[in-house]
Write a protein that holds these residues in place. Structure first.
Motif, PDB file in Angstrom:
ATOM      1  N   GLU A  44       0.805  -1.214   0.000  1.00 15.36           N
ATOM      2  CA  GLU A  44       0.000   0.000   0.000  1.00 15.36           C
ATOM      3  C   GLU A  44       0.840   1.267   0.000  1.00 15.36           C
ATOM      4  OE1 GLU A  44       0.144  -1.449   4.352  1.00 15.36           O
ATOM      5  OE2 GLU A  44       0.054  -2.289   2.322  1.00 15.36           O
ATOM      6  N   LEU A  45       2.159   1.146   0.289  1.00 12.14           N
ATOM      7  CA  LEU A  45       3.034   2.311   0.296  1.00 12.14           C
ATOM      8  C   LEU A  45       3.900   2.412  -0.949  1.00 12.14           C
ATOM      9  CD1 LEU A  45       4.286   2.388   4.009  1.00 12.14           C
ATOM     10  CD2 LEU A  45       2.427   3.701   2.970  1.00 12.14           C
ATOM     11  N   ARG A  46       3.816   1.422  -1.815  1.00  8.24           N
ATOM     12  CA  ARG A  46       4.668   1.438  -2.997  1.00  8.24           C
ATOM     13  C   ARG A  46       4.240   2.552  -3.943  1.00  8.24           C
ATOM     14  NH1 ARG A  46       4.506  -5.127  -3.795  1.00  8.24           N
ATOM     15  NH2 ARG A  46       5.673  -5.610  -1.902  1.00  8.24           N
ATOM     16  N   SER A  47       5.254   3.185  -4.542  1.00  6.93           N
ATOM     17  CA  SER A  47       4.954   4.363  -5.355  1.00  6.93           C
ATOM     18  C   SER A  47       5.385   4.212  -6.807  1.00  6.93           C
ATOM     19  CB  SER A  47       5.670   5.587  -4.770  1.00  6.93           C
ATOM     20  OG  SER A  47       7.073   5.417  -4.823  1.00  6.93           O
ATOM     21  N   GLN A  48       6.079   3.145  -7.145  1.00 11.62           N
ATOM     22  CA  GLN A  48       6.616   2.988  -8.486  1.00 11.62           C
ATOM     23  C   GLN A  48       5.989   1.782  -9.166  1.00 11.62           C
ATOM     24  OE1 GLN A  48       8.443   4.362 -10.705  1.00 11.62           O
ATOM     25  NE2 GLN A  48      10.253   5.362  -9.887  1.00 11.62           N
ATOM     26  N   ARG A  49       6.066   1.782 -10.478  1.00  9.27           N
ATOM     27  CA  ARG A  49       5.758   0.571 -11.222  1.00  9.27           C
ATOM     28  C   ARG A  49       6.816  -0.471 -10.895  1.00  9.27           C
ATOM     29  NH1 ARG A  49       7.910   4.142 -15.203  1.00  9.27           N
ATOM     30  NH2 ARG A  49       5.841   4.747 -15.870  1.00  9.27           N
ATOM     31  N   THR A  50       6.533  -1.735 -11.132  1.00  9.48           N
ATOM     32  CA  THR A  50       7.500  -2.795 -10.857  1.00  9.48           C
ATOM     33  C   THR A  50       8.762  -2.585 -11.685  1.00  9.48           C
ATOM     34  OG1 THR A  50       5.710  -4.341 -10.398  1.00  9.48           O
ATOM     35  CG2 THR A  50       7.870  -5.284 -10.869  1.00  9.48           C
ATOM     36  N   LEU A  51       9.903  -2.779 -11.052  1.00 16.83           N
ATOM     37  CA  LEU A  51      11.169  -2.587 -11.755  1.00 16.83           C
ATOM     38  C   LEU A  51      11.264  -3.534 -12.942  1.00 16.83           C
ATOM     39  CD1 LEU A  51      13.979  -1.066 -11.439  1.00 16.83           C
ATOM     40  CD2 LEU A  51      14.809  -3.229 -10.509  1.00 16.83           C
ATOM     41  N   ASN A  52      11.502  -2.976 -14.113  1.00 20.48           N
ATOM     42  CA  ASN A  52      11.716  -3.773 -15.320  1.00 20.48           C
ATOM     43  C   ASN A  52      13.202  -4.082 -15.426  1.00 20.48           C
ATOM     44  OD1 ASN A  52      11.992  -4.876 -17.856  1.00 20.48           O
ATOM     45  ND2 ASN A  52      10.772  -3.328 -18.903  1.00 20.48           N
ATOM     46  N   LYS A  53      13.583  -5.254 -14.958  1.00 20.76           N
ATOM     47  CA  LYS A  53      15.007  -5.588 -14.867  1.00 20.76           C
ATOM     48  C   LYS A  53      15.683  -5.699 -16.223  1.00 20.76           C
ATOM     49  CE  LYS A  53      14.513  -7.806 -10.355  1.00 20.76           C
ATOM     50  NZ  LYS A  53      14.702  -9.022  -9.537  1.00 20.76           N
ATOM     51  N   GLN A  54      14.908  -5.852 -17.286  1.00 19.29           N
ATOM     52  CA  GLN A  54      15.503  -5.923 -18.619  1.00 19.29           C
ATOM     53  C   GLN A  54      16.021  -4.564 -19.084  1.00 19.29           C
ATOM     54  OE1 GLN A  54      12.378  -7.629 -21.034  1.00 19.29           O
ATOM     55  NE2 GLN A  54      12.977  -9.712 -20.525  1.00 19.29           N
ATOM     56  N   ARG A  55      15.486  -3.479 -18.501  1.00 18.98           N
ATOM     57  CA  ARG A  55      15.944  -2.148 -18.888  1.00 18.98           C
ATOM     58  C   ARG A  55      17.268  -1.782 -18.233  1.00 18.98           C
ATOM     59  NH1 ARG A  55      11.818   2.396 -17.607  1.00 18.98           N
ATOM     60  NH2 ARG A  55      13.588   3.597 -18.392  1.00 18.98           N
ATOM     61  N   VAL A  56      17.542  -2.357 -17.080  1.00 17.75           N
ATOM     62  CA  VAL A  56      18.703  -1.948 -16.290  1.00 17.75           C
ATOM     63  C   VAL A  56      20.029  -2.175 -17.009  1.00 17.75           C
ATOM     64  CG1 VAL A  56      19.949  -2.280 -14.119  1.00 17.75           C
ATOM     65  CG2 VAL A  56      17.443  -2.194 -14.130  1.00 17.75           C
ATOM     66  N   PRO A  57      20.282  -3.364 -17.619  1.00 12.52           N
ATOM     67  CA  PRO A  57      21.574  -3.557 -18.299  1.00 12.52           C
ATOM     68  C   PRO A  57      21.822  -2.549 -19.414  1.00 12.52           C
ATOM     69  CG  PRO A  57      20.469  -5.664 -17.961  1.00 12.52           C
ATOM     70  CD  PRO A  57      19.477  -4.602 -17.617  1.00 12.52           C
ATOM     71  N   ASP A  58      20.776  -2.148 -20.132  1.00 17.99           N
ATOM     72  CA  ASP A  58      20.953  -1.169 -21.202  1.00 17.99           C
ATOM     73  C   ASP A  58      21.400   0.183 -20.643  1.00 17.99           C
ATOM     74  OD1 ASP A  58      20.196  -2.980 -23.151  1.00 17.99           O
ATOM     75  OD2 ASP A  58      18.092  -2.396 -23.107  1.00 17.99           O
ATOM     76  N   ILE A  59      20.788   0.600 -19.544  1.00 16.72           N
ATOM     77  CA  ILE A  59      21.169   1.877 -18.937  1.00 16.72           C
ATOM     78  C   ILE A  59      22.574   1.784 -18.356  1.00 16.72           C
ATOM     79  CG2 ILE A  59      20.535   3.640 -17.245  1.00 16.72           C
ATOM     80  CD1 ILE A  59      17.663   2.608 -17.391  1.00 16.72           C
ATOM     81  N   THR A  60      22.890   0.621 -17.780  1.00 14.51           N
ATOM     82  CA  THR A  60      24.226   0.418 -17.212  1.00 14.51           C
ATOM     83  C   THR A  60      25.291   0.516 -18.291  1.00 14.51           C
ATOM     84  OG1 THR A  60      23.289  -1.035 -15.509  1.00 14.51           O
ATOM     85  CG2 THR A  60      25.672  -1.143 -15.873  1.00 14.51           C
ATOM     86  N   ARG A 117      18.554   4.377 -10.635  1.00 13.61           N
ATOM     87  CA  ARG A 117      19.161   3.948  -9.377  1.00 13.61           C
ATOM     88  C   ARG A 117      19.771   2.563  -9.516  1.00 13.61           C
ATOM     89  NH1 ARG A 117      19.369  -0.216  -5.745  1.00 13.61           N
ATOM     90  NH2 ARG A 117      19.119   0.359  -3.570  1.00 13.61           N
ATOM     91  N   ALA A 118      19.031   1.628 -10.113  1.00 13.64           N
ATOM     92  CA  ALA A 118      19.535   0.263 -10.282  1.00 13.64           C
ATOM     93  C   ALA A 118      20.724   0.225 -11.230  1.00 13.64           C
ATOM     94  CB  ALA A 118      18.411  -0.640 -10.797  1.00 13.64           C
TER      95      ALA A 118
END
Length: 364
Positions: A44-60, A117-118
């Motif tokens: 009930e306190l979550r504020s974000q959509r679920t982390l899409n882990k497939q996007r993280v390596p591209d940003i990294t 952040r990730a």
């Protein structure tokens, strides 16, 4: 006994009657203080959509491969805790500049920027020296985290993703984008008839194709070559599209304003990005089989009846119920027509598609 705390040099501002703070945060602190709210907070306190882990390596990879050029927008976060802002002056501009004291017992929840952040955390694992670099953070006070979900909704309410064409136009790093923009400059019909910013062509536009359409088609064309140099790829693709333009005279007429681009779009298949993709698919096979004399092999394109009234040829391929379709299957079926016209054999998969097409046509 004083509690341990974080101290951030900050600027204080006011929005909707509430104080907020902007600070430069060292990268090394980002993974330590910001929660992954979908894992560490009650639902009930979550504020974000679920982390899409497939996007993280591209940003990294983007960070690590461009250490001198990467750019990040600010992370927005809520603070659940009692903070203390210590201004450098009591009056004037200095009263809104100072140090923000945040107890280490406070909770930080990201409202916007969880994938950044990730990615920062992953990049720091590969290159710890980046830890001293900074990213801007906007802190909002939210005791009890009662406003986090509404803040996420508000921050994204009017966000508009830029068109693919804009992304290509403004990207000076990606090789495929550089190739596409160079081709548009070098191929006369593209230079005059390509919409560089919008995702679609309006009814009254004097353009025929979008930059994203040229980009996608050129990627498909070059995917079958073993050429590695970017200049060589640009040369080959530019030559190919110039030769194709020579075999579709209507394009040149539109470039010279001797026919209306709107009329071509209304009456002909070749005046759409669908045709570019299909031509590129056939062209890929042509370049592979005839690397030396492919130009001469393009001449049969002159004999194709591209008219949309030619439903016997195009219905079920480029068109579905009289409307153009850009689905992959329709591009492939359109490319099959072009390959046959160019004397190119179909692959086993393409032959199977033809059987299915004929079966569907006979069943109507």
């Amino acid at each position: 006994m004083p509690s341990f705390e974080y101290v951030f040099p900050s600027i204080r501002g006011i929005q909707a009657g509430r104080e907020y703070y902007i600070s430069m945060c060292p990268m090394r602190l980002i993974p330590r203080i910001f929660l992954f709210d979908e894992e560490e907070l009650r639902p009930e306190l979550r504020s974000q959509r679920t982390l899409n882990k497939q996007r993280v390596p591209d940003i990294t990879r983007y960070i690590l491969q461009n250490p001198q050029e990467y750019t990040f927008s600010a992370i927005t976060a809520s603070i659940d805790g009692e903070v203390n802002f210590e201004p450098i002056e009591d009056e004037g501009d200095g009263r809104d500049m100072g140090r923000l004291h945040i107890p280490m017992s406070a909770k930080f929840v990201i409202n916007d920027g969880q994938h950044r952040r990730a990615a920062i955390e992953a990049a720091l694992y590969e290159n710890p020296e980046m830890g001293d670099e900074t990213i801007s953070v906007v802190f909002f006070m939210d005791i009890g985290l009662k406003r986090t979900q509404q803040m996420f909704a508000d921050l994204n309410r009017y966000a508009v993703r830029p068109t693919m064409s804009i992304g290509i136009l403004y990207d000076h790093r990606d090789e495929s984008s550089i190739i596409s923009k160079s081709i548009v400059q070098r191929v006369p019909v593209f230079n005059d008839l390509c919409e560089l910013e919008k995702a679609t062509i309006s009814n009254r536009s004097i353009k025929l194709f979008t930059l994203s359409g040229v980009h996608s088609a050129t990627q498909a064309l070059l995917s079958g070559t073993d050429i590695e140099g970017i200049d060589e790829k640009i040369d080959l693709a530019s030559d190919f599209w110039c030769e194709v333009a020579d075999k579709i005279p209507d394009w040149e007429l539109a470039r010279k304003r001797e026919v209306s681009a709107a009329d071509l779009r209304s009456d002909f298949i070749h005046a759409h990005s669908l045709a570019l993709s299909a031509i590129a698919r056939a062209g890929k096979a042509l370049l592979a089989l005839h690397p030396k004399d492919w130009k001469a092999k393009l001449k049969p394109l002159l004999k194709i009846d591209w008219s949309r009234t030619n439903t016997k040829l195009w219905e079920g391929r480029a068109m579905v119920a009289g409307r153009l379709s850009k689905k992959n299957v329709n591009i492939a079926l359109t490319a099959n027509v072009l390959k046959k016209q160019l004397g190119l054999a179909l692959t086993a998969e393409e032959n199977e598609m033809e059987k299915q097409y004929k079966s569907n046509s006979n069943g109507k």
